[in-house]
Design a protein around this motif. Structure first.
Motif, PDB file in Angstrom:
ATOM      1  N   PRO A 120       0.800  -1.244   0.000  1.00 48.10           N
ATOM      2  CA  PRO A 120       0.000   0.000   0.000  1.00 48.10           C
ATOM      3  C   PRO A 120       0.825   1.283   0.000  1.00 48.10           C
ATOM      4  O   PRO A 120       0.443   2.269  -0.646  1.00 48.10           O
ATOM      5  N   GLU A 121       1.955   1.301   0.697  1.00 49.64           N
ATOM      6  CA  GLU A 121       2.787   2.506   0.740  1.00 49.64           C
ATOM      7  C   GLU A 121       3.578   2.723  -0.541  1.00 49.64           C
ATOM      8  O   GLU A 121       4.125   3.815  -0.752  1.00 49.64           O
TER       9      GLU A 121
ATOM     10  N   ARG B 158       6.745  -5.759   8.453  1.00 50.20           N
ATOM     11  CA  ARG B 158       5.418  -5.449   8.997  1.00 50.20           C
ATOM     12  C   ARG B 158       4.298  -5.809   8.036  1.00 50.20           C
ATOM     13  O   ARG B 158       3.131  -5.817   8.409  1.00 50.20           O
ATOM     14  N   HIS B 159       4.645  -6.095   6.772  1.00 53.05           N
ATOM     15  CA  HIS B 159       3.644  -6.513   5.788  1.00 53.05           C
ATOM     16  C   HIS B 159       3.796  -7.995   5.426  1.00 53.05           C
ATOM     17  O   HIS B 159       3.299  -8.432   4.389  1.00 53.05           O
ATOM     18  N   ARG B 160       4.457  -8.736   6.271  1.00 57.05           N
ATOM     19  CA  ARG B 160       4.730 -10.147   5.964  1.00 57.05           C
ATOM     20  C   ARG B 160       3.457 -10.901   5.573  1.00 57.05           C
ATOM     21  O   ARG B 160       3.477 -11.751   4.677  1.00 57.05           O
TER      22      ARG B 160
ATOM     23  N   TYR C 278       2.481 -11.049   1.799  1.00 60.14           N
ATOM     24  CA  TYR C 278       3.336 -11.688   0.794  1.00 60.14           C
ATOM     25  C   TYR C 278       2.868 -13.107   0.481  1.00 60.14           C
ATOM     26  O   TYR C 278       2.371 -13.819   1.357  1.00 60.14           O
ATOM     27  N   PRO C 279       3.086 -13.546  -0.757  1.00 51.68           N
ATOM     28  CA  PRO C 279       2.775 -14.947  -1.106  1.00 51.68           C
ATOM     29  C   PRO C 279       3.868 -15.880  -0.585  1.00 51.68           C
ATOM     30  O   PRO C 279       4.975 -15.441  -0.245  1.00 51.68           O
ATOM     31  N   PRO C 280       3.582 -17.172  -0.537  1.00 49.10           N
ATOM     32  CA  PRO C 280       4.530 -18.137   0.045  1.00 49.10           C
ATOM     33  C   PRO C 280       5.895 -18.161  -0.633  1.00 49.10           C
ATOM     34  O   PRO C 280       6.896 -18.451   0.031  1.00 49.10           O
ATOM     35  N   GLU C 281       5.970 -17.859  -1.930  1.00 47.49           N
ATOM     36  CA  GLU C 281       7.278 -17.937  -2.580  1.00 47.49           C
ATOM     37  C   GLU C 281       8.251 -16.868  -2.075  1.00 47.49           C
ATOM     38  O   GLU C 281       9.469 -17.043  -2.158  1.00 47.49           O
ATOM     39  N   VAL C 282       7.720 -15.755  -1.554  1.00 45.97           N
ATOM     40  CA  VAL C 282       8.608 -14.726  -1.012  1.00 45.97           C
ATOM     41  C   VAL C 282       9.040 -15.083   0.400  1.00 45.97           C
ATOM     42  O   VAL C 282      10.234 -15.083   0.716  1.00 45.97           O
TER      43      VAL C 282
END
Length: 339
Positions: free
Chosen positions: A217-218, A250-252, A255-259
């Motif tokens: 978002p940021e 803080r945005h974990r 994220y999708p699993p691959e990251v």
């Protein structure tokens, strides 16, 4: 025989590193324009990046001295000087996870990393932005900020940092700000144009072989009245099939699993992140067809998610037309702001 007089050497004409060193002992020439030109000439010759072999330390000390002399001459506040010009250090405009953005003149911001350990991410951003603005489709280059230059700077703490000079974006607001102003959820018809613009930005980058890696978002900025959008903070970007170098802790959860699993990122990685942003914006106001569409974009398995942002945009347009009819321009403002 008539005597001839050899013209005197101009006292401020310097062409070499040693001449520039010697010039530090002389005052700046009279006249603001000539003084500024002389300063820039010395800055080019004395900058550590252009020093003769084996004289980088000498150049660095001379460059620091030159900066102090110029500041004393002009009475100006602090500034950063490169071989291309002078950047006056203005107020802090924003503070991110990796860096601070400071005004540096009317159309430029300086992105300065908090920690020297993140210099590699700043270099990565510079390389990616250069690629996008030279290789990617020129028609869509407004979707990423322009890079003026990237340079090394040694700060008061003695640490060397990689600084990126970027185009200043005025009148923009982050999706985090939009969400904060609409705690009950944004009208899906307003979220629709942001979603569409975001898919165009991603499709453009993906065709250049770039995965943004941090569509958060940021990092998504909108220009409300004009329905403009810019995707910023390309420090986390990578080539298709490579790992995202870092994540914003803080945005974990976004994220999708691959990251989070340190596996290769693809176009589907960005599509997942973008969809999470839109999902947050609309909240419970999303109609069932759009909620189903979002679920398909955020499946845990990377291979099962959409990979082609352009094709996804066409599919989204079909869903939106079935829900709301033919597309029309819908004015959008930010309550409590000038936008």
């Amino acid at each position: 025989m008539t005597a001839t007089t050899r013209p005197a050497t101009a006292p401020y004409r310097v062409r070499t590193f040693d001449e520039a060193l010697a010039a530090l002992g002389r005052p700046f020439p009279a006249g603001a324009g000539e003084a500024a030109r002389h300063y820039r000439r010395l800055a080019r010759l004395l900058h550590p990046d252009t020093a003769p072999p084996g004289r980088a330390d000498e150049a660095e000390a001379a460059f620091v001295r030159l900066t102090a002399l110029w500041r004393r001459h002009t009475g100006d506040g602090p500034s950063l000087t490169t071989t291309r010009g002078v950047y006056p250090l203005g107020p802090v405009l924003a503070e991110g996870d990796l860096a601070v953005l400071r005004a540096a003149g009317p159309g430029t911001v300086l992105k300065i990393p908090r920690r020297p350990a993140d210099n590699d991410l700043m270099e990565r951003e510079a390389e990616i932005l250069t690629r996008l603005h030279t290789v990617a489709d020129a028609r869509h280059r407004a979707y990423a900020p322009r890079l003026a230059e990237s340079f090394r700077h040694r700060g008061p703490d003695g640490a060397e940092r990689r600084v990126n000079a970027l185009q200043r974006l005025r009148g923009f607001h982050t999706l985090a700000e939009v969400r904060a102003l609409h705690p009950g959820g944004l009208d899906p018809r307003d979220a629709a144009w942001m979603w569409r613009r975001l898919l165009v930005a991603l499709g453009w980058a993906h065709r250049a072989g770039v995965v943004h890696g941090a569509v958060l978002p940021e990092h998504v900025l909108i220009l409300p009245a004009q329905h403009g959008l810019v995707l910023v903070d390309w420090c986390y970007a990578t080539a298709r099939g490579a790992k995202v170098p870092a994540l914003v802790e803080r945005h974990r959860a976004l994220y999708p699993p691959e990251v989070t699993g340190r596996r290769p990122a693809t176009e589907a990685t960005d599509i997942h992140l973008a969809s999470r942003c839109v999902e947050q914006l609309m909240g419970d106001r999303a109609p069932r067809p759009l909620s189903a569409f979002l679920r398909g974009c955020t499946l845990p398995a990377e291979a099962r998610r959409p990979h082609d942002a352009w094709r996804l945009l066409a599919e989204l347009d079909d869903v939106l037309e079935r829900l709301y009819g033919p597309r029309t321009f819908r004015p959008f403002t930010m309550p409590g702001t000038d936008a």
